[in-house]
Design a protein around this motif. Structure first.
Motif, PDB file in Angstrom:
ATOM      1  N   THR A 119       0.827  -1.205   0.000  1.00 13.34           N
ATOM      2  CA  THR A 119       0.000   0.000   0.000  1.00 13.34           C
ATOM      3  C   THR A 119       0.860   1.252   0.000  1.00 13.34           C
ATOM      4  O   THR A 119       0.597   2.204  -0.746  1.00 13.34           O
ATOM      5  N   ALA A 120       1.901   1.258   0.837  1.00 15.57           N
ATOM      6  CA  ALA A 120       2.782   2.422   0.917  1.00 15.57           C
ATOM      7  C   ALA A 120       3.483   2.674  -0.412  1.00 15.57           C
ATOM      8  O   ALA A 120       3.601   3.824  -0.857  1.00 15.57           O
ATOM      9  N   GLN A 121       3.931   1.606  -1.070  1.00 15.23           N
ATOM     10  CA  GLN A 121       4.626   1.765  -2.352  1.00 15.23           C
ATOM     11  C   GLN A 121       3.697   2.333  -3.417  1.00 15.23           C
ATOM     12  O   GLN A 121       4.059   3.287  -4.130  1.00 15.23           O
ATOM     13  N   THR A 122       2.491   1.754  -3.533  1.00 16.95           N
ATOM     14  CA  THR A 122       1.548   2.213  -4.560  1.00 16.95           C
ATOM     15  C   THR A 122       1.072   3.633  -4.275  1.00 16.95           C
ATOM     16  O   THR A 122       1.040   4.487  -5.170  1.00 16.95           O
ATOM     17  N   ALA A 123       0.703   3.899  -3.031  1.00 14.05           N
ATOM     18  CA  ALA A 123       0.194   5.225  -2.677  1.00 14.05           C
ATOM     19  C   ALA A 123       1.268   6.297  -2.843  1.00 14.05           C
ATOM     20  O   ALA A 123       0.975   7.412  -3.300  1.00 14.05           O
ATOM     21  N   SER A 124       2.510   5.980  -2.488  1.00 11.60           N
ATOM     22  CA  SER A 124       3.599   6.955  -2.620  1.00 11.60           C
ATOM     23  C   SER A 124       3.821   7.332  -4.075  1.00 11.60           C
ATOM     24  O   SER A 124       4.010   8.516  -4.408  1.00 11.60           O
ATOM     25  N   MET A 125       3.776   6.344  -4.948  1.00 11.73           N
ATOM     26  CA  MET A 125       3.952   6.607  -6.374  1.00 11.73           C
ATOM     27  C   MET A 125       2.860   7.556  -6.883  1.00 11.73           C
ATOM     28  O   MET A 125       3.146   8.524  -7.608  1.00 11.73           O
ATOM     29  N   ILE A 126       1.614   7.296  -6.490  1.00  9.60           N
ATOM     30  CA  ILE A 126       0.501   8.138  -6.935  1.00  9.60           C
ATOM     31  C   ILE A 126       0.594   9.532  -6.325  1.00  9.60           C
ATOM     32  O   ILE A 126       0.349  10.543  -6.994  1.00  9.60           O
ATOM     33  N   MET A 127       0.967   9.619  -5.040  1.00  7.84           N
ATOM     34  CA  MET A 127       1.041  10.912  -4.360  1.00  7.84           C
ATOM     35  C   MET A 127       2.106  11.810  -4.971  1.00  7.84           C
ATOM     36  O   MET A 127       1.903  13.025  -5.135  1.00  7.84           O
ATOM     37  N   ILE A 128       3.269  11.235  -5.319  1.00  9.79           N
ATOM     38  CA  ILE A 128       4.333  12.026  -5.944  1.00  9.79           C
ATOM     39  C   ILE A 128       3.856  12.566  -7.292  1.00  9.79           C
ATOM     40  O   ILE A 128       4.111  13.719  -7.645  1.00  9.79           O
ATOM     41  N   MET A 129       3.153  11.726  -8.025  1.00  6.61           N
ATOM     42  CA  MET A 129       2.632  12.142  -9.321  1.00  6.61           C
ATOM     43  C   MET A 129       1.608  13.269  -9.161  1.00  6.61           C
ATOM     44  O   MET A 129       1.620  14.250  -9.908  1.00  6.61           O
ATOM     45  N   ILE A 130       0.743  13.158  -8.168  1.00  4.12           N
ATOM     46  CA  ILE A 130      -0.276  14.182  -7.936  1.00  4.12           C
ATOM     47  C   ILE A 130       0.376  15.488  -7.491  1.00  4.12           C
ATOM     48  O   ILE A 130       0.007  16.585  -7.966  1.00  4.12           O
ATOM     49  N   ALA A 131       1.367  15.413  -6.595  1.00  4.19           N
ATOM     50  CA  ALA A 131       2.047  16.621  -6.122  1.00  4.19           C
ATOM     51  C   ALA A 131       2.709  17.354  -7.286  1.00  4.19           C
ATOM     52  O   ALA A 131       2.595  18.582  -7.420  1.00  4.19           O
ATOM     53  N   GLY A 132       3.401  16.597  -8.147  1.00  6.57           N
ATOM     54  CA  GLY A 132       4.045  17.214  -9.302  1.00  6.57           C
ATOM     55  C   GLY A 132       3.035  17.831 -10.244  1.00  6.57           C
ATOM     56  O   GLY A 132       3.243  18.934 -10.777  1.00  6.57           O
ATOM     57  N   SER A 133       1.920  17.140 -10.456  1.00  7.86           N
ATOM     58  CA  SER A 133       0.915  17.651 -11.388  1.00  7.86           C
ATOM     59  C   SER A 133       0.245  18.911 -10.846  1.00  7.86           C
ATOM     60  O   SER A 133      -0.124  19.811 -11.618  1.00  7.86           O
ATOM     61  N   MET A 134       0.083  19.022  -9.531  1.00 11.20           N
ATOM     62  CA  MET A 134      -0.506  20.221  -8.951  1.00 11.20           C
ATOM     63  C   MET A 134       0.394  21.435  -9.167  1.00 11.20           C
ATOM     64  O   MET A 134      -0.080  22.544  -9.454  1.00 11.20           O
ATOM     65  N   ILE A 135       1.704  21.232  -9.030  1.00 10.85           N
ATOM     66  CA  ILE A 135       2.656  22.323  -9.290  1.00 10.85           C
ATOM     67  C   ILE A 135       2.594  22.723 -10.764  1.00 10.85           C
ATOM     68  O   ILE A 135       2.564  23.919 -11.107  1.00 10.85           O
ATOM     69  N   PHE A 136       2.567  21.721 -11.631  1.00  8.03           N
ATOM     70  CA  PHE A 136       2.482  22.000 -13.063  1.00  8.03           C
ATOM     71  C   PHE A 136       1.169  22.711 -13.396  1.00  8.03           C
ATOM     72  O   PHE A 136       1.136  23.628 -14.233  1.00  8.03           O
ATOM     73  N   ASN A 137       0.090  22.307 -12.738  1.00  5.33           N
ATOM     74  CA  ASN A 137      -1.212  22.924 -13.003  1.00  5.33           C
ATOM     75  C   ASN A 137      -1.236  24.398 -12.625  1.00  5.33           C
ATOM     76  O   ASN A 137      -1.908  25.211 -13.275  1.00  5.33           O
ATOM     77  N   ARG A 138      -0.521  24.770 -11.555  1.00  2.88           N
ATOM     78  CA  ARG A 138      -0.446  26.177 -11.175  1.00  2.88           C
ATOM     79  C   ARG A 138       0.216  26.998 -12.280  1.00  2.88           C
ATOM     80  O   ARG A 138      -0.206  28.115 -12.595  1.00  2.88           O
ATOM     81  N   PHE A 139       1.267  26.432 -12.860  1.00  7.51           N
ATOM     82  CA  PHE A 139       1.945  27.102 -13.984  1.00  7.51           C
ATOM     83  C   PHE A 139       1.008  27.231 -15.180  1.00  7.51           C
ATOM     84  O   PHE A 139       0.908  28.302 -15.793  1.00  7.51           O
ATOM     85  N   ILE A 140       0.293  26.140 -15.514  1.00  2.00           N
ATOM     86  CA  ILE A 140      -0.607  26.167 -16.661  1.00  2.00           C
ATOM     87  C   ILE A 140      -1.731  27.183 -16.444  1.00  2.00           C
ATOM     88  O   ILE A 140      -2.150  27.883 -17.368  1.00  2.00           O
ATOM     89  N   THR A 141      -2.205  27.285 -15.210  1.00  2.00           N
ATOM     90  CA  THR A 141      -3.290  28.225 -14.905  1.00  2.00           C
ATOM     91  C   THR A 141      -2.858  29.666 -15.120  1.00  2.00           C
ATOM     92  O   THR A 141      -3.568  30.452 -15.753  1.00  2.00           O
ATOM     93  N   VAL A 142      -1.688  30.031 -14.593  1.00  2.00           N
ATOM     94  CA  VAL A 142      -1.224  31.420 -14.740  1.00  2.00           C
ATOM     95  C   VAL A 142      -0.838  31.735 -16.182  1.00  2.00           C
ATOM     96  O   VAL A 142      -0.802  32.900 -16.586  1.00  2.00           O
ATOM     97  N   SER A 143      -0.545  30.694 -16.981  1.00  2.00           N
ATOM     98  CA  SER A 143      -0.224  30.924 -18.392  1.00  2.00           C
ATOM     99  C   SER A 143      -1.467  31.239 -19.222  1.00  2.00           C
ATOM    100  O   SER A 143      -1.364  31.687 -20.365  1.00  2.00           O
ATOM    101  N   LYS A 144      -2.653  30.980 -18.646  1.00  3.10           N
ATOM    102  CA  LYS A 144      -3.946  31.196 -19.313  1.00  3.10           C
ATOM    103  C   LYS A 144      -4.124  30.328 -20.561  1.00  3.10           C
ATOM    104  O   LYS A 144      -4.981  30.604 -21.399  1.00  3.10           O
ATOM    105  N   LEU A 145      -3.333  29.256 -20.665  1.00  7.07           N
ATOM    106  CA  LEU A 145      -3.458  28.360 -21.811  1.00  7.07           C
ATOM    107  C   LEU A 145      -4.816  27.663 -21.849  1.00  7.07           C
ATOM    108  O   LEU A 145      -5.414  27.546 -22.927  1.00  7.07           O
ATOM    109  N   PRO A 146      -5.354  27.187 -20.700  1.00  6.53           N
ATOM    110  CA  PRO A 146      -6.679  26.539 -20.752  1.00  6.53           C
ATOM    111  C   PRO A 146      -7.770  27.461 -21.282  1.00  6.53           C
ATOM    112  O   PRO A 146      -8.638  27.032 -22.036  1.00  6.53           O
ATOM    113  N   VAL A 147      -7.710  28.742 -20.888  1.00  8.64           N
ATOM    114  CA  VAL A 147      -8.724  29.699 -21.347  1.00  8.64           C
ATOM    115  C   VAL A 147      -8.617  29.892 -22.859  1.00  8.64           C
ATOM    116  O   VAL A 147      -9.625  29.885 -23.576  1.00  8.64           O
TER     117      VAL A 147
END
Length: 432
Positions: free
Chosen positions: A278-306
């Protein structure tokens, strides 16, 4: 350069690095940090990269993810999953291709107490693969049905895929769970039909096993009560208003331990294995989610989605064509990039576009999770294929030979879900 162009360059660099097999979470965080620093400010970017991972990892909603994975792992190490497979084998193993069909059905049963396709693939690989080989099943068919069947784990609730989608889109996880039930059952039926067709064309691929007496079949049903009890406990508790999805994960894990202990099926060393996995699987997913949240902040301020949303809204094509284009895009991406990560990093762009077109967010959630499943078995990068290869020591190339019919079945199933949205929304509307 405009912020939108900077955002587009960031996406292109990200895809190049992902194709180069860099660590997904680290790459997402790095590009997100650099892009945010360029567009906003270095000090604010440094503050953001310190706060963002913790703020999302500590969310109440995301806590459900490791708990549901733990529940599935306890069911796996206690032998309850093996009981489900034996029951399915007793009922349909005597028909041609029956063991493979039983594997698909048992994968659905395990999905009802797991939520993780990786756990389903590894568990059923250990249980079903040796049994199918013992009865002279074709190796490509045996390996393919386990890889494909394992994906049901992220569609039938509880589902890690729906938890991730709900977290990013701020949709009700309980309603997403409800939306996945009928599509999950239809997926199993599509796999059973696929196996039937394969064994009609090549009868030697799935020879029948000895027939079991009806009395023995009925008697074997007593072994499925733990899965039924856990499913009713978790899903019934959520929709009965007794607890939230996160609380359901904790109660389900505790319930799995109590049931396994009552049946005298689990030892301390088994619990250690379950918690470690459980720890191995959850850690892999959590790292991916943390990285994607940081990337999403960049994408949001770039106004690319809009900008992309406005571009798509002005296209002179029907909404259905746009949805089909999104599906084809993810099917192609899934061949080369870990599809869950791809969906996570593109949702901030795609989701607003889909909502602006007037589509239902719960229906679209089902489509996204189905695409996660297809990406998990699509060569050359399908994660489930590699997990099964390591679990049962079969060459990935052998699994490639057998997986194509199941990918076709998935595409047909997605086509049905797009054509008839009420399949996904029937239970959601019923519960509203």
């Amino acid at each position: 350069m405009s912020p939108e162009m900077i955002g587009l360059i960031g996406v292109i660099v990200l895809l190049i690095l992902l194709f180069s097999r860099f660590w997904i979470g680290i790459v997402l965080a790095l590009i997100g940090f650099v892009g945010y620093a360029y567009l906003v400010d270095y000090d604010k970017a440094a503050m953001m990269i310190g706060i963002e991972p913790f703020s999302h990892a500590a969310t109440y909603t995301l806590a459900a993810m490791p708990l549901f994975i733990l529940m599935g792992n306890i069911v796996a190490v206690s032998g309850i999953a093996e009981d489900m497979y034996r029951v399915a084998r007793n009922w349909i193993g005597h028909v041609r291709g029956g063991l493979a069909m039983a594997t698909a059905v048992a994968c659905g049963g395990f999905a009802a107490v797991s939520g993780c396709s990786m756990a389903g693939t590894a568990t059923m690989g250990k249980i079903a693969y040796p049994e199918m080989l013992r009865y002279k099943y074709s190796t490509p068919l045996a390996a393919a049905v386990i890889s494909a069947g394992g994906t049901v784990g992220i569609l039938i609730p509880p589902s890690i895929g729906f938890i991730i989608y709900g977290l990013f889109t701020e949709q009700s996880i309980g309603k997403l769970f409800m939306a996945g039930i009928i599509p999950g059952i239809s997926e199993i039926l599509f796999y059973v039909i696929t196996i039937y067709v394969i064994c009609r064309i090549k009868p030697e691929s799935g020879p029948p096993t000895p027939k079991v007496e009806f009395k023995e079949k009925v008697a074997s049903l007593r072994h499925i009560w733990p899965v039924v009890a856990l499913f009713l406990l978790v899903i019934g508790g959520i929709y009965g208003g007794l607890f939230t999805p996160t609380e359901a994960g904790a109660i389900g894990s505790l319930g799995a331990m109590i049931i396994a202990g009552f049946m005298r099926r689990i030892k301390f060393k088994d619990l250690v294995v379950a918690f470690r996995d459980t720890a191995q699987t959850a850690s892999m997913i959590m790292i991916m989610i943390a990285g994607s949240m940081i990337f999403n902040r960049f994408i949001t301020v770039s106004k690319l989605p809009v900008a992309m949303g406005e571009y798509v809204a002005n296209l002179e094509v029907s909404n259905l064509v746009i949805i089909i284009g999104i599906v084809i895009l993810y099917l192609i991406i899934g061949c080369f990039v870990e599809i869950t990560a791809a969906i996570v990093l593109t949702l901030p762009v795609i989701f607003p576009i889909v909502m602006s077109l007037g589509f239902n967010p719960f229906w679209f959630g089902v489509i996204m999770v189905r695409l996660m499943e297809v990406g998990a078995i699509t060569p050359p990068l399908g994660l489930n294929l590699f997990i099964l290869s390591k679990t049962v020591d079969v060459p990935v190339s052998t699994i490639y030979r057998g997986i194509f019919p199941f990918v076709v079945a998935d595409i047909l199933n997605i086509t049905m879900l797009i054509s008839f949205p009420q399949i996904s929304l029937f239970l959601v509307n019923l519960a509203s």
